[in-house]
Design a protein around this motif. Structure first.
Motif, short mmCIF file in Angstrom:
data_model
loop_
_atom_site.label_atom_id
_atom_site.label_comp_id
_atom_site.label_asym_id
_atom_site.label_seq_id
_atom_site.Cartn_x
_atom_site.Cartn_y
_atom_site.Cartn_z
N ARG A 175 -1.88 4.95 -5.08
CA ARG A 175 -1.77 5.57 -3.75
C ARG A 175 -0.35 5.44 -3.21
NH1 ARG A 175 -6.69 4.03 -2.67
NH2 ARG A 175 -6.12 1.96 -1.96
N GLN A 176 0.23 4.26 -3.37
CA GLN A 176 1.60 4.03 -2.92
C GLN A 176 2.58 4.93 -3.66
OE1 GLN A 176 2.75 2.02 -0.51
NE2 GLN A 176 0.86 0.97 -0.04
N LEU A 177 2.29 5.19 -4.92
CA LEU A 177 3.20 6.00 -5.74
C LEU A 177 3.08 7.48 -5.48
CD1 LEU A 177 3.14 4.19 -9.17
CD2 LEU A 177 5.01 4.33 -7.53
N GLY A 178 2.05 7.92 -4.76
CA GLY A 178 1.91 9.34 -4.45
C GLY A 178 3.12 9.79 -3.63
N GLY A 179 4.12 10.33 -4.30
CA GLY A 179 5.36 10.71 -3.63
C GLY A 179 6.30 9.54 -3.40
#
Length: 94
Positions: free
Chosen positions: A40-44
């Motif tokens: 989730r943190q890595l989404g973008g």
């Protein structure tokens, strides 16, 4: 990381090793929750090591450490951060 896996992973970028680890399917329920949060943190977002985006070979970031039992291992502190929401973003067109 064992010496066997170290030899297999030598020369790989830290980003590739992180991506491969995050794509594994065998996790405990607790680990699955952590992996979901990281993804989730890595989404973008970005993967960082010591405040910089990870781009080089994994061994460039590794620090040799030792357990209380005297076993040596390589440690690489990696953080996943998502982009800040809101704020001001400048775009220049030419």
């Amino acid at each position: 990381m064992t010496s066997t896996s170290l030899a297999v992973n030598e020369g790989k970028t830290l980003r590739k090793l992180c991506e491969r680890t995050l794509s594994k399917k065998k996790w405990t329920i607790e680990e699955q929750l952590i992996i979901e949060d990281i993804n989730r943190q890595l989404g973008g977002g970005k993967l960082l090591c010591r405040g910089q985006e990870i781009e080089g070979a994994a061994m460039e970031y590794a620090v040799s450490e030792e357990t209380e039992a005297g076993e040596k291992y390589l440690y690489v502190p990696v953080r996943a951060i998502k982009p800040q929401e809101g704020g001001f973003r400048m775009c220049y067109t030419g």
